[in-house]
Write a protein that holds these residues in place. Structure first.
Motif, PDB file in Angstrom:
ATOM      1  N   ALA A 177     -85.890  25.414 -23.255  1.00 61.32           N
ATOM      2  CA  ALA A 177     -85.578  24.569 -22.100  1.00 61.32           C
ATOM      3  C   ALA A 177     -84.095  24.219 -22.091  1.00 61.32           C
ATOM      4  O   ALA A 177     -83.427  24.303 -21.048  1.00 61.32           O
ATOM      5  CB  ALA A 177     -86.433  23.302 -22.116  1.00 61.32           C
ATOM      6  N   ALA A 178     -83.546  23.847 -23.247  1.00 65.58           N
ATOM      7  CA  ALA A 178     -82.129  23.504 -23.345  1.00 65.58           C
ATOM      8  C   ALA A 178     -81.253  24.714 -23.004  1.00 65.58           C
ATOM      9  O   ALA A 178     -80.242  24.583 -22.307  1.00 65.58           O
ATOM     10  CB  ALA A 178     -81.796  22.987 -24.737  1.00 65.58           C
TER      11      ALA A 178
ATOM     12  N   ARG B 252     -82.001  27.210 -21.045  1.00 66.60           N
ATOM     13  CA  ARG B 252     -82.070  27.470 -19.612  1.00 66.60           C
ATOM     14  C   ARG B 252     -81.336  26.402 -18.800  1.00 66.60           C
ATOM     15  O   ARG B 252     -80.732  26.719 -17.784  1.00 66.60           O
ATOM     16  CB  ARG B 252     -83.528  27.584 -19.168  1.00 66.60           C
ATOM     17  CG  ARG B 252     -84.167  28.849 -19.708  1.00 66.60           C
ATOM     18  CD  ARG B 252     -85.617  28.949 -19.333  1.00 66.60           C
ATOM     19  NE  ARG B 252     -86.183  30.140 -19.922  1.00 66.60           N
ATOM     20  CZ  ARG B 252     -86.995  30.969 -19.268  1.00 66.60           C
ATOM     21  NH1 ARG B 252     -87.332  30.717 -18.013  1.00 66.60           N
ATOM     22  NH2 ARG B 252     -87.484  32.032 -19.873  1.00 66.60           N
ATOM     23  N   ILE B 253     -81.380  25.173 -19.247  1.00 67.36           N
ATOM     24  CA  ILE B 253     -80.610  24.117 -18.586  1.00 67.36           C
ATOM     25  C   ILE B 253     -79.129  24.468 -18.667  1.00 67.36           C
ATOM     26  O   ILE B 253     -78.385  24.303 -17.701  1.00 67.36           O
ATOM     27  CB  ILE B 253     -80.896  22.736 -19.219  1.00 67.36           C
ATOM     28  CG1 ILE B 253     -82.314  22.287 -18.869  1.00 67.36           C
ATOM     29  CG2 ILE B 253     -79.852  21.707 -18.774  1.00 67.36           C
ATOM     30  CD1 ILE B 253     -82.790  21.095 -19.676  1.00 67.36           C
ATOM     31  N   GLY B 254     -78.712  24.972 -19.813  1.00 72.30           N
ATOM     32  CA  GLY B 254     -77.320  25.362 -20.009  1.00 72.30           C
ATOM     33  C   GLY B 254     -76.886  26.477 -19.080  1.00 72.30           C
ATOM     34  O   GLY B 254     -75.710  26.593 -18.735  1.00 72.30           O
TER      35      GLY B 254
ATOM     36  N   GLY C 271     -77.869  26.710 -16.035  1.00 68.50           N
ATOM     37  CA  GLY C 271     -77.728  26.115 -14.717  1.00 68.50           C
ATOM     38  C   GLY C 271     -78.553  26.836 -13.669  1.00 68.50           C
ATOM     39  O   GLY C 271     -79.217  27.832 -13.937  1.00 68.50           O
ATOM     40  N   ARG C 272     -78.510  26.310 -12.487  1.00 67.96           N
ATOM     41  CA  ARG C 272     -79.224  26.916 -11.365  1.00 67.96           C
ATOM     42  C   ARG C 272     -78.474  28.153 -10.901  1.00 67.96           C
ATOM     43  O   ARG C 272     -77.254  28.219 -11.006  1.00 67.96           O
ATOM     44  CB  ARG C 272     -79.339  25.917 -10.223  1.00 67.96           C
ATOM     45  CG  ARG C 272     -80.214  24.751 -10.566  1.00 67.96           C
ATOM     46  CD  ARG C 272     -80.441  23.888  -9.331  1.00 67.96           C
ATOM     47  NE  ARG C 272     -81.185  22.721  -9.733  1.00 67.96           N
ATOM     48  CZ  ARG C 272     -80.790  21.486  -9.529  1.00 67.96           C
ATOM     49  NH1 ARG C 272     -79.657  21.246  -8.890  1.00 67.96           N
ATOM     50  NH2 ARG C 272     -81.511  20.474  -9.928  1.00 67.96           N
TER      51      ARG C 272
ATOM     52  N   ARG D 289     -73.751  24.370 -16.910  1.00 63.36           N
ATOM     53  CA  ARG D 289     -73.553  22.987 -17.336  1.00 63.36           C
ATOM     54  C   ARG D 289     -73.733  22.904 -18.851  1.00 63.36           C
ATOM     55  O   ARG D 289     -74.575  23.603 -19.409  1.00 63.36           O
ATOM     56  CB  ARG D 289     -74.613  22.101 -16.673  1.00 63.36           C
ATOM     57  CG  ARG D 289     -74.342  21.900 -15.195  1.00 63.36           C
ATOM     58  CD  ARG D 289     -75.493  21.151 -14.602  1.00 63.36           C
ATOM     59  NE  ARG D 289     -76.418  22.193 -14.159  1.00 63.36           N
ATOM     60  CZ  ARG D 289     -77.519  21.981 -13.506  1.00 63.36           C
ATOM     61  NH1 ARG D 289     -77.892  20.758 -13.218  1.00 63.36           N
ATOM     62  NH2 ARG D 289     -78.295  22.958 -13.113  1.00 63.36           N
TER      63      ARG D 289
ATOM     64  N   VAL E 284     -75.138  21.620 -22.316  1.00 63.61           N
ATOM     65  CA  VAL E 284     -76.413  21.072 -22.728  1.00 63.61           C
ATOM     66  C   VAL E 284     -76.139  19.831 -23.570  1.00 63.61           C
ATOM     67  O   VAL E 284     -75.412  19.905 -24.554  1.00 63.61           O
ATOM     68  CB  VAL E 284     -77.229  22.101 -23.546  1.00 63.61           C
ATOM     69  CG1 VAL E 284     -78.519  21.500 -24.050  1.00 63.61           C
ATOM     70  CG2 VAL E 284     -77.474  23.347 -22.722  1.00 63.61           C
TER      71      VAL E 284
END
Length: 121
Positions: A99-100, A102-104, A106-107, A113, A115
């Motif tokens: 999850a971290a 994939r958050i990194g 970004g969209r 962005r 993490v």
């Protein structure tokens, strides 16, 4: 045991037993503490879960004593309980890392962005 993810109250209960054996009321308090007050086990839920875990060989009754004319059972994790908790902790760790990651990323179309708590933070 099945391969499905552990329910949060069970995870919290096993976590509460991982460092020391505890009796019912202490387990209720410890689960509330671990969860930051989000999870408050009721006695019926707690003892139903303990009975299930006893039947599965995940916890054991370490001792029984009479306190204020009432039976107090102290529960502890078995070796199988420690193994199960470790496997669930690993599963959660892998999921959180993904999850971290994939958050990194970004969209799509957005700048990457950082993490929080990740590399370079």
């Amino acid at each position: 045991m099945t391969e499905r993810p552990m329910q949060e109250p069970t995870l919290l209960l096993l976590t509460a037993l991982a460092d020391a054996p505890r009796h019912g009321y202490a387990l209720i308090q410890e689960v509330a503490s671990i969860s930051g007050g989000r999870v408050r086990l009721r006695a019926g839920t707690l003892y139903g879960a303990l009975d299930r875990l006893l039947g599965q060989g995940i916890v054991t009754v370490e001792r029984e004593e009479i306190v204020d004319s009432r039976l107090r059972r102290t529960y502890a994790l078995t070796d199988a309980g420690y193994t199960l908790l470790a496997a669930e902790a690993d599963r959660l760790r892998v999921t959180a890392q993904e999850a971290a990651r994939r958050i990194g990323l970004g969209r799509p179309g957005a700048a990457a962005r950082p993490v929080p708590g990740g590399a370079g933070a």
